[in-house]
Design an enzyme around this catalytic site. Sequence first.
Site, PDB file in Angstrom:
ATOM      1  N   ASP A  40      -0.069   4.327   0.486  1.00  0.00           N
ATOM      2  CA  ASP A  40      -0.656   5.438   1.238  1.00  0.00           C
ATOM      3  C   ASP A  40      -0.129   5.504   2.664  1.00  0.00           C
ATOM      4  O   ASP A  40       0.298   4.495   3.243  1.00  0.00           O
ATOM      5  CB  ASP A  40      -2.176   5.320   1.287  1.00  0.00           C
ATOM      6  CG  ASP A  40      -2.824   5.668  -0.045  1.00  0.00           C
ATOM      7  OD1 ASP A  40      -2.131   6.243  -0.901  1.00  0.00           O
ATOM      8  OD2 ASP A  40      -4.009   5.353  -0.228  1.00  0.00           O
ATOM      9  N   ASP A  93       0.875  -1.176   0.000  1.00  0.00           N
ATOM     10  CA  ASP A  93       0.000   0.000   0.000  1.00  0.00           C
ATOM     11  C   ASP A  93       0.905   1.217   0.000  1.00  0.00           C
ATOM     12  O   ASP A  93       1.790   1.333   0.854  1.00  0.00           O
ATOM     13  CB  ASP A  93      -0.910   0.015   1.228  1.00  0.00           C
ATOM     14  CG  ASP A  93      -2.070   0.983   1.075  1.00  0.00           C
ATOM     15  OD1 ASP A  93      -1.819   2.142   0.687  1.00  0.00           O
ATOM     16  OD2 ASP A  93      -3.217   0.589   1.337  1.00  0.00           O
ATOM     17  N   ASP A  95      -9.758   0.601  -3.316  1.00  0.00           N
ATOM     18  CA  ASP A  95     -10.903   1.513  -3.315  1.00  0.00           C
ATOM     19  C   ASP A  95     -11.148   2.154  -4.672  1.00  0.00           C
ATOM     20  O   ASP A  95     -11.856   3.144  -4.765  1.00  0.00           O
ATOM     21  CB  ASP A  95     -10.707   2.606  -2.251  1.00  0.00           C
ATOM     22  CG  ASP A  95      -9.479   3.472  -2.526  1.00  0.00           C
ATOM     23  OD1 ASP A  95      -8.774   3.203  -3.526  1.00  0.00           O
ATOM     24  OD2 ASP A  95      -9.221   4.409  -1.750  1.00  0.00           O
ATOM     25  N   CYS A 128     -25.653  22.452 -20.348  1.00  0.00           N
ATOM     26  CA  CYS A 128     -26.525  23.636 -20.250  1.00  0.00           C
ATOM     27  C   CYS A 128     -27.128  23.741 -18.851  1.00  0.00           C
ATOM     28  O   CYS A 128     -27.346  24.842 -18.335  1.00  0.00           O
ATOM     29  CB  CYS A 128     -27.615  23.600 -21.317  1.00  0.00           C
ATOM     30  SG  CYS A 128     -28.763  22.236 -21.158  1.00  0.00           S
ATOM     31  N   LYS A 152       0.840   2.747   5.802  1.00  0.00           N
ATOM     32  CA  LYS A 152      -0.214   1.792   6.159  1.00  0.00           C
ATOM     33  C   LYS A 152       0.298   0.351   6.173  1.00  0.00           C
ATOM     34  O   LYS A 152       0.062  -0.399   7.120  1.00  0.00           O
ATOM     35  CB  LYS A 152      -1.393   1.915   5.193  1.00  0.00           C
ATOM     36  CG  LYS A 152      -2.236   3.151   5.394  1.00  0.00           C
ATOM     37  CD  LYS A 152      -3.451   3.151   4.485  1.00  0.00           C
ATOM     38  CE  LYS A 152      -4.331   4.365   4.745  1.00  0.00           C
ATOM     39  NZ  LYS A 152      -5.526   4.383   3.891  1.00  0.00           N
ATOM     40  N   ARG A 192     -12.119   3.405  11.064  1.00  0.00           N
ATOM     41  CA  ARG A 192     -12.507   2.105  10.524  1.00  0.00           C
ATOM     42  C   ARG A 192     -11.321   1.218  10.148  1.00  0.00           C
ATOM     43  O   ARG A 192     -11.510   0.054   9.839  1.00  0.00           O
ATOM     44  CB  ARG A 192     -13.404   2.297   9.282  1.00  0.00           C
ATOM     45  CG  ARG A 192     -12.707   2.990   8.153  1.00  0.00           C
ATOM     46  CD  ARG A 192     -13.652   3.573   7.120  1.00  0.00           C
ATOM     47  NE  ARG A 192     -12.902   4.110   5.991  1.00  0.00           N
ATOM     48  CZ  ARG A 192     -12.213   5.243   6.027  1.00  0.00           C
ATOM     49  NH1 ARG A 192     -12.186   5.969   7.128  1.00  0.00           N
ATOM     50  NH2 ARG A 192     -11.541   5.651   4.969  1.00  0.00           N
TER      51      ARG A 192
END
Length: 1018
Positions: free
Chosen positions: A467, A465, A539, A595, A489, A476
């Site tokens: 991140d 990962d 995700d 529009c 992470k 969570r």
Amino acid sequence: MAESMQVDLPVIDESLYSRQLYVLGKEAMLKMQNANVLIIGLRGLGVEIAKNVALAGVKSLALYDPKPVEVQDLSSQFFLSEDDIGKPIADVTAAKVLELNLYVPISVASDISESTLVKYKVVVATNLSLEEQVKINEFTHKNDIGFIAADTRGLFGQLFVDLGEAFPVIDQTGEEPLTGIVSDIEANGSVTMLDDNRHGLQDGDYVKFSEVEGMPKLNDGSPHKIEVLGPYAFKIQIDESYGTYKKGGLYTQVKMPSKLNFKSLKEQLAEPEYVFSDFAKFDRPPQLHLGFQALHAFQTKHQGKLPRPCHEEDANEFLRYVEELNAQNPSILGEAEINKKLLKELSFQATGDVPGVSAFFGGLIAQEVLKCCSSKFGPVKQYLYFDSLESLPKPEDFPRTAETTQPVGSRYDGQIAVFGSEFQKAISNLKVFLVGAGAIGCEMLKNWAMMGLGSGPNGNIIVTDMDSIEKSNLNRQFLFRPKDVGGNKSEIAAKAVQAMNPHLVGKIESKLDKVGPDTEHIFDDAYWQRLDLVTNALDNVDARTYVDRRCIFYKKPLLESGTLGTKGNTQVVIPNLTESYSSSQDPPEKSIPLCTLRSFPNKIDHTIAWAKSLFQDYFADSPETVNLYLSQPNYVEQTLKQNPDIKGTLSNIAQLLNNRPYTFEDCIKWARIQFETKFNHEIKQLLYNFPEDAKTSNGAPFWSGPKRAPKPLEFDIENPDHLNFIIGGANLLAFIYGLKEQSVAPEDYKKVLDSIDVPEFTPKSGVKIAANEQEAEEQARQLSGSLDEEEIQRIAATLPEPSSLAGYRLSPIEFEKDDDTNHHIEFITAASNCRALNYAIETADASKTKFIAGKIIPAIATTTALVTGLVCLELYKVVAKHDDIEVYKNGFVNLALPFFGFSEPVKSPKGKYNGKEFDQIWDRFELEGDITLKELLTHFEEKEGLEISMLSYGVTLLYASFFPPKKVNERLSMKFTDLIKTVSKKDLPPHAKSLILEVCCDDKEGEDVEVPYINLKL
């Protein structure tokens, strides 16, 4: 137990609960934060519930379990270690649960007397005798306290819910209320939708109306019950006093509160009401209802002990209790006979403790607790039974006997009791790749640690990962703590599960690499080939489809899952058996017509999208364009070749460079002028082109249906949206020009604003505004083909020479939704709300605006836990190498309703050529060595009876039957590595061990046929 609301809105820490707020809403969150919860029993199931409830956030959580920690508790109680054996389980668990959410106090209850129970809004009982359950429930039922009882036994589970005799539900589904535009309301109450738009309502739903002309009584906000007449019309009850419909009107669905009546456990034991967890097992709940009671009877007889694993004598005694219960309550089974095979399996597995089942029920039950605390969503009414017997391996591959399933004093005894010791070895020696260490990834790793997956001598877990951890993740992604914010992470998740199960030390590897084309030198052939299976915890769809393609190429099983609020899904992909993840796709997101966005919004979603595009234009795209002008030689000439419609771009550059702000006051003035331009002048111009009494070409009112006639705004510093547009705009403009951040009080803004000379509006007669999408597209076509060279040169002449601004650059802003101090959401919210005020649309707060503008995916820990539990139950089937597609299950759940749906995966499609059948997803032609083009063509002609008409490598066409003979002859003798280098003019990647070649072929009859691709192994 009813409790008064004592908490103010600010108590909700939105940076922690942001994703959950979009699931539950503030009202439900506040109710939860005023509710005390008691959990009895802290084995695997109890701690799963405690974890999820603590993460969700209640007023307080109390734990009760007087027993000491035993070795078998380690099977699924992830907060325990070998060092805790013999210690009070409640004390050890409470300290760990406290770390999850510092907003939730955790205590250990000393008893479960009535004086203790009365303190709680809901009581959850696990691993408790039936006699004690009934006794507790008699008290809770009388005192309006929610009661939930549950047990898991191996691959079986039971849930009972009693929320009282008049439990209020304020919102059954949690879905956004449906809205729409009315085209007609007849005297008999028939309401027709505009432009054949489906209303999506059901009989018995309620709606309220607004902006209906000619029927003022309908606009008072009163709810009206509807009768559906069809997909485009419904009927309400009205009379002559409502008047006669003229035009206009919006309807909005009204969520009407309801009350549910629950019976006590004692009543439900004799006359159970079921929620079905699997409609393919429609006949099982009554059988298991008797079976779980029989287990309690067995325990009573044997001083709390359950039937031993695969023990025939114990199973026969257990079945006698089932027969006695059936004789006492014949209405439960009715005409059906006792399913001895099913119930014998329940006896065999009674001491089993399976992490996936605990996770499934832990998520489900925690959501029931939250429902009781908040009155949000429909509860389980009242029994739910679940089993996953399909997860068992084939007996011929992994025999289960009293010997192979007996406890061995191991932390995996709970799993061995169900699957046997040999299967446990197979689990421990798996090599598994987990892609993603977010919410699903954390839960997955925890379950794997409890299962002992990858912990054996040949086992291995790799988790990747890229991140880092943010505060909002803590709500969570339960392996992370506040001290971990900012850390990687994958690394922190790996450390956390090694602490849970020391057998994983040295067996789990964390990576920070994104899995994609750019990292194929890291995740190369050798890497993929050694894996046993892959699990996605991603995700986004792009990453999922890439991993799916890799799994197809290397023929690796893939376990896929995802969540969206209370909804969750699981999918299993098995080589040569099922379709792949990419075989089916969600329909594309519906876009807003241009529009509508530009001139005719009628929903807050439209104004938020407009405001976000305004932010992008002002603070990202325009500064980027300025930097290109300053850095690229001959920018105007080069851009003119690519884009004739450069006039607007050059005007922007001129504006940004020739009107540079030098002080923060200049930025305030700029924002004030932009306010006037966007919310006053442009609206007045729109009304100049289309006055309020304008008619269409066929004589109908122009401003009708979805078109709402706007009103220009007059700037009012007392209006928070007006002021926030100035504050946000000024600060963002200051940032892109590198001016120092200012801390300016509202009264200082007023001084500057009072000094600004705001230009008056002058209508422009030559301005064209598209009245519909067709006109918008036509204008765009005309614009792309137009070239006003004289005007372009005039604007270009006003631009400063790039050399005069050597080294000068603006700082474009990248939209960031999660930093509440950066003015991004503040500006977008204010801009959206000002536009909404123009068009009499209900405004939205910053939280809702952030949700829509940031495309935030709503998430809650309960759904994540449940979904990963289902994935782990499928993982057992992959380990067992089941080849029957009916054994596997794709799942869809919605905890709000609650709804559970399972189906077998779709078989992979088959194709044929020359009488040979092949799998369109999984099959390929395997060829060895760096052969020549001629050798390949000959091979296909002689071995497969196929004549290749075209052959390509990626986007490079290597061979085609229509090539000139000279070109073909030059290439026939070339080896493929040389051929690809020559034609593509690129070197092959050094890590490439295979070449993927796509072919078009004719069969023996000369017909074009679809065939697999070629995998040429070098």
